[in-house]
Every structure is written in structure tokens, then in C-alpha cells.
Design a protein around this motif. Structure first.
Motif, PDB file in Angstrom:
ATOM      1  N   GLY A 195       0.800  -1.214   0.000  1.00  0.00           N
ATOM      2  CA  GLY A 195       0.000   0.000   0.000  1.00  0.00           C
ATOM      3  C   GLY A 195       0.831   1.261   0.000  1.00  0.00           C
ATOM      4  N   GLY A 196       2.125   1.136   0.333  1.00  0.00           N
ATOM      5  CA  GLY A 196       2.986   2.305   0.408  1.00  0.00           C
ATOM      6  C   GLY A 196       3.964   2.444  -0.740  1.00  0.00           C
ATOM      7  N   TRP A 197       3.779   1.658  -1.824  1.00  0.00           N
ATOM      8  CA  TRP A 197       4.753   1.679  -2.913  1.00  0.00           C
ATOM      9  C   TRP A 197       4.986   3.081  -3.458  1.00  0.00           C
ATOM     10  CZ3 TRP A 197       8.559  -0.752  -5.183  1.00  0.00           C
ATOM     11  CH2 TRP A 197       8.943  -0.370  -6.463  1.00  0.00           C
ATOM     12  N   TYR A 198       3.911   3.854  -3.667  1.00  0.00           N
ATOM     13  CA  TYR A 198       4.072   5.170  -4.276  1.00  0.00           C
ATOM     14  C   TYR A 198       4.651   6.201  -3.298  1.00  0.00           C
ATOM     15  CZ  TYR A 198       1.847   3.572  -8.520  1.00  0.00           C
ATOM     16  OH  TYR A 198       1.572   2.895  -9.686  1.00  0.00           O
ATOM     17  N   GLY A 199       4.866   5.791  -2.070  1.00  0.00           N
ATOM     18  CA  GLY A 199       5.615   6.652  -1.168  1.00  0.00           C
ATOM     19  C   GLY A 199       7.099   6.663  -1.490  1.00  0.00           C
ATOM     20  N   PHE A 200       7.543   5.727  -2.371  1.00  0.00           N
ATOM     21  CA  PHE A 200       8.965   5.613  -2.681  1.00  0.00           C
ATOM     22  C   PHE A 200       9.263   5.616  -4.177  1.00  0.00           C
ATOM     23  CE2 PHE A 200       8.209   3.706   1.422  1.00  0.00           C
ATOM     24  CZ  PHE A 200       9.200   4.280   2.203  1.00  0.00           C
ATOM     25  N   SER A 201       8.243   5.543  -5.008  1.00  0.00           N
ATOM     26  CA  SER A 201       8.486   5.468  -6.446  1.00  0.00           C
ATOM     27  C   SER A 201       7.385   6.193  -7.207  1.00  0.00           C
ATOM     28  CB  SER A 201       8.546   4.004  -6.893  1.00  0.00           C
ATOM     29  OG  SER A 201       8.658   3.900  -8.302  1.00  0.00           O
ATOM     30  N   ASP A 202       7.784   6.889  -8.272  1.00  0.00           N
ATOM     31  CA  ASP A 202       6.802   7.507  -9.161  1.00  0.00           C
ATOM     32  C   ASP A 202       6.257   6.500 -10.165  1.00  0.00           C
ATOM     33  OD1 ASP A 202       7.020  10.102  -8.056  1.00  0.00           O
ATOM     34  OD2 ASP A 202       8.864  10.455  -9.194  1.00  0.00           O
ATOM     35  N   ALA A 203       7.056   5.476 -10.460  1.00  0.00           N
ATOM     36  CA  ALA A 203       6.651   4.461 -11.429  1.00  0.00           C
ATOM     37  C   ALA A 203       5.890   3.346 -10.728  1.00  0.00           C
ATOM     38  CB  ALA A 203       7.881   3.892 -12.130  1.00  0.00           C
ATOM     39  N   PRO A 204       4.934   2.704 -11.413  1.00  0.00           N
ATOM     40  CA  PRO A 204       4.251   1.559 -10.812  1.00  0.00           C
ATOM     41  C   PRO A 204       5.224   0.412 -10.570  1.00  0.00           C
ATOM     42  CG  PRO A 204       3.700   1.750 -13.141  1.00  0.00           C
ATOM     43  CD  PRO A 204       4.467   2.987 -12.785  1.00  0.00           C
ATOM     44  N   ALA A 205       4.885  -0.467  -9.631  1.00  0.00           N
ATOM     45  CA  ALA A 205       5.789  -1.547  -9.246  1.00  0.00           C
ATOM     46  C   ALA A 205       6.114  -2.470 -10.405  1.00  0.00           C
ATOM     47  CB  ALA A 205       5.191  -2.336  -8.084  1.00  0.00           C
ATOM     48  N   ASP A 206       5.154  -2.680 -11.327  1.00  0.00           N
ATOM     49  CA  ASP A 206       5.442  -3.603 -12.425  1.00  0.00           C
ATOM     50  C   ASP A 206       6.451  -3.036 -13.416  1.00  0.00           C
ATOM     51  OD1 ASP A 206       3.570  -1.735 -13.259  1.00  0.00           O
ATOM     52  OD2 ASP A 206       2.441  -3.134 -14.491  1.00  0.00           O
ATOM     53  N   ALA A 207       6.678  -1.723 -13.403  1.00  0.00           N
ATOM     54  CA  ALA A 207       7.697  -1.135 -14.268  1.00  0.00           C
ATOM     55  C   ALA A 207       9.100  -1.482 -13.789  1.00  0.00           C
ATOM     56  CB  ALA A 207       7.525   0.379 -14.335  1.00  0.00           C
ATOM     57  N   LEU A 208       9.233  -1.857 -12.515  1.00  0.00           N
ATOM     58  CA  LEU A 208      10.538  -2.222 -11.954  1.00  0.00           C
ATOM     59  C   LEU A 208      10.613  -3.708 -11.623  1.00  0.00           C
ATOM     60  CD1 LEU A 208      11.207   0.785  -9.527  1.00  0.00           C
ATOM     61  CD2 LEU A 208      12.176   0.389 -11.782  1.00  0.00           C
ATOM     62  N   ALA A 209       9.661  -4.500 -12.111  1.00  0.00           N
ATOM     63  CA  ALA A 209       9.634  -5.915 -11.784  1.00  0.00           C
ATOM     64  C   ALA A 209      10.915  -6.609 -12.235  1.00  0.00           C
ATOM     65  CB  ALA A 209       8.428  -6.585 -12.432  1.00  0.00           C
ATOM     66  N   ASP A 210      11.493  -7.422 -11.319  1.00  0.00           N
ATOM     67  CA  ASP A 210      12.719  -8.183 -11.599  1.00  0.00           C
ATOM     68  C   ASP A 210      13.863  -7.284 -12.052  1.00  0.00           C
ATOM     69  OD1 ASP A 210      11.712 -10.879 -11.066  1.00  0.00           O
ATOM     70  OD2 ASP A 210      10.444 -10.540 -12.819  1.00  0.00           O
ATOM     71  N   ARG A 211      13.922  -6.093 -11.487  1.00  0.00           N
ATOM     72  CA  ARG A 211      14.994  -5.149 -11.819  1.00  0.00           C
ATOM     73  C   ARG A 211      15.595  -4.572 -10.535  1.00  0.00           C
ATOM     74  NH1 ARG A 211      12.829  -0.457 -15.192  1.00  0.00           N
ATOM     75  NH2 ARG A 211      15.027   0.150 -15.030  1.00  0.00           N
ATOM     76  N   LEU A 212      16.771  -4.034 -10.679  1.00  0.00           N
ATOM     77  CA  LEU A 212      17.463  -3.329  -9.618  1.00  0.00           C
ATOM     78  C   LEU A 212      17.915  -1.997 -10.176  1.00  0.00           C
ATOM     79  CD1 LEU A 212      19.165  -3.011  -6.991  1.00  0.00           C
ATOM     80  CD2 LEU A 212      20.941  -4.354  -8.124  1.00  0.00           C
ATOM     81  N   VAL A 213      17.584  -0.896  -9.506  1.00  0.00           N
ATOM     82  CA  VAL A 213      17.983   0.420  -9.996  1.00  0.00           C
ATOM     83  C   VAL A 213      18.646   1.208  -8.870  1.00  0.00           C
ATOM     84  CG1 VAL A 213      16.210   0.528 -11.784  1.00  0.00           C
ATOM     85  CG2 VAL A 213      15.698   1.383  -9.499  1.00  0.00           C
ATOM     86  N   PRO A 214      19.733   1.908  -9.165  1.00  0.00           N
ATOM     87  CA  PRO A 214      20.327   2.796  -8.160  1.00  0.00           C
ATOM     88  C   PRO A 214      19.379   3.942  -7.849  1.00  0.00           C
ATOM     89  CG  PRO A 214      21.842   2.390  -9.997  1.00  0.00           C
ATOM     90  CD  PRO A 214      20.501   1.902 -10.427  1.00  0.00           C
ATOM     91  N   ILE A 215      19.385   4.379  -6.611  1.00  0.00           N
ATOM     92  CA  ILE A 215      18.594   5.547  -6.230  1.00  0.00           C
ATOM     93  C   ILE A 215      19.361   6.792  -6.654  1.00  0.00           C
ATOM     94  CG2 ILE A 215      17.673   6.851  -4.267  1.00  0.00           C
ATOM     95  CD1 ILE A 215      17.085   4.146  -2.945  1.00  0.00           C
ATOM     96  N   ALA A 216      18.742   7.627  -7.449  1.00  0.00           N
ATOM     97  CA  ALA A 216      19.415   8.756  -8.085  1.00  0.00           C
ATOM     98  C   ALA A 216      19.998   9.708  -7.052  1.00  0.00           C
ATOM     99  CB  ALA A 216      18.437   9.501  -8.996  1.00  0.00           C
ATOM    100  N   PRO A 217      21.110  10.359  -7.383  1.00  0.00           N
ATOM    101  CA  PRO A 217      21.677  11.360  -6.482  1.00  0.00           C
ATOM    102  C   PRO A 217      20.647  12.423  -6.136  1.00  0.00           C
ATOM    103  CG  PRO A 217      23.207  10.865  -8.265  1.00  0.00           C
ATOM    104  CD  PRO A 217      21.910  10.188  -8.608  1.00  0.00           C
ATOM    105  N   GLY A 218      20.689  12.879  -4.901  1.00  0.00           N
ATOM    106  CA  GLY A 218      19.731  13.863  -4.432  1.00  0.00           C
ATOM    107  C   GLY A 218      19.458  13.688  -2.956  1.00  0.00           C
ATOM    108  N   ARG A 219      18.411  14.341  -2.473  1.00  0.00           N
ATOM    109  CA  ARG A 219      18.130  14.345  -1.039  1.00  0.00           C
ATOM    110  C   ARG A 219      17.904  12.949  -0.488  1.00  0.00           C
ATOM    111  NH1 ARG A 219      14.315  13.726   2.381  1.00  0.00           N
ATOM    112  NH2 ARG A 219      12.893  13.110   0.714  1.00  0.00           N
ATOM    113  N   TRP A 220      17.115  12.113  -1.190  1.00  0.00           N
ATOM    114  CA  TRP A 220      16.796  10.771  -0.695  1.00  0.00           C
ATOM    115  C   TRP A 220      18.041   9.887  -0.678  1.00  0.00           C
ATOM    116  CZ3 TRP A 220      14.494   7.937   2.392  1.00  0.00           C
ATOM    117  CH2 TRP A 220      14.064   6.636   2.159  1.00  0.00           C
ATOM    118  N   ASN A 221      18.851   9.967  -1.705  1.00  0.00           N
ATOM    119  CA  ASN A 221      20.104   9.220  -1.754  1.00  0.00           C
ATOM    120  C   ASN A 221      21.016   9.627  -0.598  1.00  0.00           C
ATOM    121  OD1 ASN A 221      23.044   8.923  -2.497  1.00  0.00           O
ATOM    122  ND2 ASN A 221      22.189   7.886  -4.288  1.00  0.00           N
TER     123      ASN A 221
END
Length: 269
Positions: A40-66
Motif C-alpha cells: 500500500g505504500g509503494w508510491y511513497g517511494f516510487s513515481d513508477a508503478p511496481a510492475d515497471a521495476l519488476a525483476d529489476r534493480l535500480v540505483p537511487i538517483a543522487p539527491g536528497r533521498w540518496n
């Protein structure tokens, strides 16, 4: 390993929803700290839907959250500080994002965790929505279709039993959810790329702690007063994973019923 090739990653990263084995190779000793993302909290951490990142690993972009995650994991050997800081930065991030929780996904998560044999059509009817709407909501927050999530939950229940993490009164019949040995073999090959016998023999230092956390949540749902048989009295759940020196290839499968999470790591001193 991504698309058959090893890729180097450093710093905070986001593991998308995983359906099958995701090989992670560690060269040299490391310590990893992370947190799981509830559906229920997926969009608290991603702008893209979860299926867009399915079976993938992505670095968290430089910025405040990183930068906040790097600060939280500045000294992962200080477990109390790391957990306190992660708790702080995650809560602050959720306030900034101000994303509303998805009620359908939250309800489906609990069903998948405590009763993964229920037909998806029955669940949609209970929620008062169409099967298509349930498919869409679950894909957006879990990364996969409802039937896949339920299959995966049945596998995780069996994996927990094999690791000695069964919840009393909840997991005794996990093996009976599989028609026969070939069905069990097929599911283990699908989700971790090995047979049940191989799984029993293979250390899984990233998978097992996640199974413990999932089982603690199930225990809270179904048997809150029963002792956790895999823990000694007053022993906390292991949440920091230390990987010994040398090159080690680990089958990683995140194990919350929303199979996604964020993780940071640091070289071992």
C-alpha cells in the motif's frame, strides 16, 4: 546479474518486485542494511508503478533521498544507530511524498500472507471489485499479477518451513499446498532456481533474514501469543546481514508479500 551480465552497483539501490531468482555477487566482505516496502505504500517511494521495476534493480538517483540513506548507513556496524536513522529518514521521506496508502493492496497483502490458497476471483468478489480492477491494483503495487503473488506466498511459506521458521498453527500444512514432488520442484526452480533439496543445503544469507521478518508479521496476524520457535527468549530478529570475505553468489529473492525494497551497503572494515 542483469540480462546475463554482471553489473556493478554502489550505494543506495531499489530492488523491484521479484518473481524469480536474482543473482547477487559480493566480492569481498560487505554489510547490507535495508527496509521492505509494503504494497500500500509503494508510491511513497516510487513515481513508477511496481510492475515497471519488476525483476529489476535500480540505483537511487543522487539527491536528497540518496544522501539521507547514505547518512543513515554511515556506520552499519552500529546497528542501533543505523536502524534509528533508517526509521527517521524513511518516515521523513513519506511525509515529503505524502502518497496515500492503497487500501485494496493492503488488504490483499494480508490475505496473501495468511491464506495464499484462496481463489483470486473470490478475493475480488469480497472486495466488491472486478477481477480486472484487482489485477491492475496488484500489478501497480506488488509488481505482478494476483495469481503470481499467491503462488509466491505459498512458496515462501514452504521455504520458511525448510529454514525452521514455521509459525505455530499456521504453517504445519504448507507442504500439502503442493500437489506432488514435481509440483514442489517446479515452484522452487521458478522462484529460486534450485530444487528443494538444493535449497536445504544452500546458505541464503540475504533471503533467510527476510523470511524471519515475514514470519514475524504472520505470527502477529495469526498467533501473537505463540512463541517464535526459531528465536531464543528475548532474541531480536536479525536485520543486518554480514557477508563473509571472498566472492559469493547469492540467490536473492525479497520476501515481503510486496516483493520490493531499498537497500544500502558498505565495505566491511
Amino acid at each position: 546479474m542483469v540480462e546475463g551480465a554482471w553489473r556493478d552497483y554502489e550505494g543506495p539501490m531499489l530492488f523491484g518486485a521479484q518473481q524469480r531468482r536474482f543473482p547477487v555477487r559480493c566480492v569481498g566482505p560487505i554489510v547490507a542494511a535495508g527496509f521492505a516496502i509494503r504494497p500500500g505504500g509503494w508510491y511513497g517511494f516510487s513515481d513508477a508503478p511496481a510492475d515497471a521495476l519488476a525483476d529489476r534493480l535500480v540505483p537511487i538517483a543522487p539527491g536528497r533521498w540518496n544522501e539521507a540513506l547514505r547518512w543513515a548507513c554511515d556506520d552499519v556496524f552500529d546497528h542501533e544507530q543505523t536502524f534509528a536513522r533508517l526509521h527517521q529518514v524513511v518516515r521523513e521521506h513519506l511525509v515529503v511524498r505524502a502518497a496515500a496508502a492503497d487500501i485494496v493492496s493492503a488488504r490483499f497483502e494480508r490475505i496473501a500472507r495468511v491464506d495464499p490458497t484462496r481463489p483470486v476471483t473470490e478475493i475480488a468478489a469480497e472486495f466488491g471489485i472486478s477481477g480486472r480492477r484487482l489485477d491492475r491494483a496488484v500489478r501497480q503495487h506488488f509488481g505482478h499479477l494476483p495469481k503470481t503473488v499467491m503462488r509466491r506466498s505459498r512458496f515462501l511459506d514452504m521455504a520458511a518451513v525448510m529454514r525452521g521458521l514455521a509459525v505455530p498453527s499456521a504453517d504445519e500444512l504448507a507442504e500439502l499446498r503442493f500437489y506432488d514432488a514435481s509440483h514442489l520442484n517446479r515452484e522452487f526452480r521458478e522462484f529460486v532456481g534450485m530444487t528443494p533439496a538444493q535449497f536445504r543445503r544452500t546458505p541464503t544469507p540475504l533471503l533467510t533474514p527476510g523470511l524471519e521478518v515475514r514470519q514475524q508479521r504472520k505470527r502477529a496476524d495469526l498467533a501473537p501469543h505463540a512463541p517464535a520457535p526459531w528465536l531464543a527468549d528475548a532474541q531480536p530478529v536479525v536485520s543486518v546481514v554480514e557477508v563473509p570475505s571472498g566472492e559469493l553468489v547469492l540467490p536473492r529473492l525479497s520476501v515481503s508479500d510486496n516483493p520490493a525494497g531499498a537497500q544500502g551497503s558498505a565495505p566491511q572494515r
